[in-house]
Design an enzyme around this catalytic site. Structure first.
Site, PDB file in Angstrom:
ATOM      1  N   LYS A  21       0.823  -1.211   0.000  1.00 23.54           N
ATOM      2  CA  LYS A  21       0.000   0.000   0.000  1.00 23.54           C
ATOM      3  C   LYS A  21       0.856   1.259   0.000  1.00 23.54           C
ATOM      4  O   LYS A  21       0.589   2.205  -0.743  1.00 23.54           O
ATOM      5  CB  LYS A  21      -0.951  -0.019   1.208  1.00 23.54           C
ATOM      6  CG  LYS A  21      -1.960   1.112   1.228  1.00 23.54           C
ATOM      7  CD  LYS A  21      -3.190   0.735   2.034  1.00 23.54           C
ATOM      8  CE  LYS A  21      -2.974   0.878   3.518  1.00 23.54           C
ATOM      9  NZ  LYS A  21      -3.214   2.254   4.016  1.00 23.54           N
ATOM     10  N   GLY A  93      -5.042   8.529   5.317  1.00 23.36           N
ATOM     11  CA  GLY A  93      -4.124   9.486   5.919  1.00 23.36           C
ATOM     12  C   GLY A  93      -2.905   9.742   5.062  1.00 23.36           C
ATOM     13  O   GLY A  93      -2.402  10.873   4.995  1.00 23.36           O
ATOM     14  N   SER A 166       7.631   9.695  11.960  1.00 22.70           N
ATOM     15  CA  SER A 166       6.475   9.459  11.092  1.00 22.70           C
ATOM     16  C   SER A 166       6.892   9.553   9.631  1.00 22.70           C
ATOM     17  O   SER A 166       7.372  10.599   9.179  1.00 22.70           O
ATOM     18  CB  SER A 166       5.383  10.495  11.380  1.00 22.70           C
ATOM     19  OG  SER A 166       4.430  10.524  10.335  1.00 22.70           O
ATOM     20  N   GLN A 168       4.887   9.581   7.119  1.00 25.79           N
ATOM     21  CA  GLN A 168       3.984  10.482   6.402  1.00 25.79           C
ATOM     22  C   GLN A 168       4.421  11.936   6.557  1.00 25.79           C
ATOM     23  O   GLN A 168       4.399  12.703   5.594  1.00 25.79           O
ATOM     24  CB  GLN A 168       2.548  10.283   6.894  1.00 25.79           C
ATOM     25  CG  GLN A 168       1.970   8.926   6.513  1.00 25.79           C
ATOM     26  CD  GLN A 168       0.548   8.744   7.002  1.00 25.79           C
ATOM     27  OE1 GLN A 168      -0.060   9.654   7.556  1.00 25.79           O
ATOM     28  NE2 GLN A 168       0.006   7.555   6.803  1.00 25.79           N
ATOM     29  N   ASP A 318       1.913  -0.773  11.969  1.00 24.30           N
ATOM     30  CA  ASP A 318       0.613  -1.286  11.533  1.00 24.30           C
ATOM     31  C   ASP A 318       0.359  -2.714  11.995  1.00 24.30           C
ATOM     32  O   ASP A 318      -0.784  -3.179  11.966  1.00 24.30           O
ATOM     33  CB  ASP A 318       0.499  -1.216  10.007  1.00 24.30           C
ATOM     34  CG  ASP A 318       0.345   0.213   9.505  1.00 24.30           C
ATOM     35  OD1 ASP A 318      -0.202   1.045  10.254  1.00 24.30           O
ATOM     36  OD2 ASP A 318       0.781   0.497   8.379  1.00 24.30           O
TER      37      ASP A 318
END
Length: 432
Positions: A21, A93, A166, A168, A318
């Site tokens: 993903k 997100g 992080s 992201q 995750d």
């Protein structure tokens, strides 16, 4: 949709789980910045990644699918078009945070929203450093929650300490750094997933990495990027569910093919092996600058409890809910700390795991930043609330396979977010 999962005698076979993903998201977002055409093979078609594809089409990027292969015609760094409507980020997100970095340096206005879950997730962690680069971002709660508006502006490079490690946040700032004047440097205490750096390097970005006590990546703005070819490997986060099942169910063995084993992503497999799991990487190779292997897993009756610390979390963030579920079948205590990030995922995953385990009769203690799981415990069965969170639904489905009376999963269709074929693949390895 409710799904009932019953006890099975064993699982066997070979499986290629859906494509990664994280890499699929980035294969659209980053190649759209290129000057030229990129080719993406084995793109994940799931809820979140299809959101990314649709958003970038609305930003003027040509994305054509031919025989299962995507061809993305990049628009260069600042060739995106002002969207005609609010951009719906769905539940993703990753799409939201990385796209905030991209939109901050464009020359137009845009607005972003998402579903009920995404509108509660923290965006200030990205918006605040982007504002320090010159971005004009506004929204709910002083611009910390969706919906958000972005008025593109001239950006300047910054130095930023990414204390949460992080990926992201790091990726959003690196993308903004491409559009900024000067250099942007992001430092983190523990390396987070590094797919953005790898892909940008392959595309010709001026990017430099330092590894000392901490991890730093520096990018220079305004250099043209080249189109590339990406063959997306299988997602280790999806493979983890079946690896857990094989370890827990007697007489089971499984070969998980073509799985990404990037060390910033394979923490679950390393920790499962530390617990006593019989796991082997075979046929190790490289694919699109990423390490890939076929993973052989079989039943492992002598699992032991372990300790998960803050530095372990980025490579398995995750999979921690799943590891917590496996820990119910390990002798002794498994103690997880430093995982407060789980509280702001698609659900509060610490609360979701603890409450569901308690409802199933499992001895577990909630901590502010993790949990303590007592093993080894019998699983009678019952009803699990997935909180519409795909990873909670899939994790407790695996526990259902060893339950005495079966487990009923509420909102099991949430698996579409990352793994639409999850239950179909589960049936396949059970029938084998």
């Amino acid at each position: 949709m409710e799904k009932e999962i019953s006890k099975v005698s064993r699982i066997k076979g070979e499986l290629r789980v859906p494509s990664d993903k994280s890499i699929s998201h980035r294969s659209i977002i980053l190649t759209s910045l290129a000057d030229g055409v990129s080719v993406v093979k084995n793109f994940l078609k799931a809820g979140d990644t299809l959101t990314t594809l649709n958003v970038y089409r609305k930003l003027g990027v040509s994305i054509i699918e031919e025989k299962g292969v995507l061809k993305i015609k990049g628009v260069n760094l600042k060739g995106f078009k002002e969207p005609e409507d609010i951009l719906d980020m769905g539940n993703s997100g990753t799409t939201t945070r990385l796209t905030l970095g991209l939109l901050s340096g464009q020359e137009f206005f845009s607005a972003l929203t998402g579903d009920d879950s995404l509108r509660q997730r923290p965006m200030g962690r990205v918006a605040d450093p982007l504002r320090s680069m010159g971005a004009k971002i506004d929204g709910r709660q002083d611009g910390k929650l969706l919906p958000l508006s972005v008025r593109g502006s001239s950006l300047k490079g910054i130095q930023f300490y990414n204390k949460r490690s992080s990926a992201q946040v790091k990726s959003a700032l690196l993308i903004a750094g491409l559009l900024a004047e000067g250099k942007t440097k992001v430092t983190e205490p523990y390396i987070s997933r590094d797919h953005t750096e790898k892909m940008l390097d392959a595309m010709g970005a001026d990017i430099h990495i330092e590894r000392d006590d901490e991890y730093s990546v520096t990018i220079s703005g305004s250099k043209k990027l080249e189109g590339i070819e990406i063959d997306v490997p299988a997602d280790p986060s999806s493979a983890a569910f079946f690896a857990a099942a094989a370890v827990l169910i007697p007489d089971s063995e499984l070969l998980l093919k073509d799985v990404l084993i990037n060390p910033t992503r394979d923490g679950f497999f390393r920790k499962l092996k530390e617990m006593g799991g019989d796991i082997r990487y075979t046929n190790i190779r490289e694919k699109a600058k990423e390490p890939v292997a076929d993973i052989y897993v079989r039943y492992s009756p002598d699992l032991k409890g372990i300790r998960i610390k803050k530095e372990d979390v980025p490579s398995m963030v995750d999979e921690i809910p799943l590891l917590s579920i496996v820990a119910t079948q390990a002798e002794g205590e498994t103690i997880i700390t430093g995982a407060e990030e789980l509280r702001v995922k698609e659900s509060d995953r610490i609360k979701a795991v603890v409450e569901n385990l308690k409802n199933l009769g499992i001895d577990v203690e909630e901590l502010p930043d993790g949990m303590v799981i007592k093993g080894k415990q019998k699983v009678k069965g019952g009803v699990v609330d997935s909180y519409k969170d795909h990873r909670i639904a899939m994790g407790f489905s695996i526990l259902g396979l060893i339950s005495e009376e079966g487990i009923k999963i509420k909102d099991a269709d949430s698996v579409f977010i990352s793994y639409p074929e999850f239950y179909e693949h589960l049936e396949r390895i059970i029938s084998n």
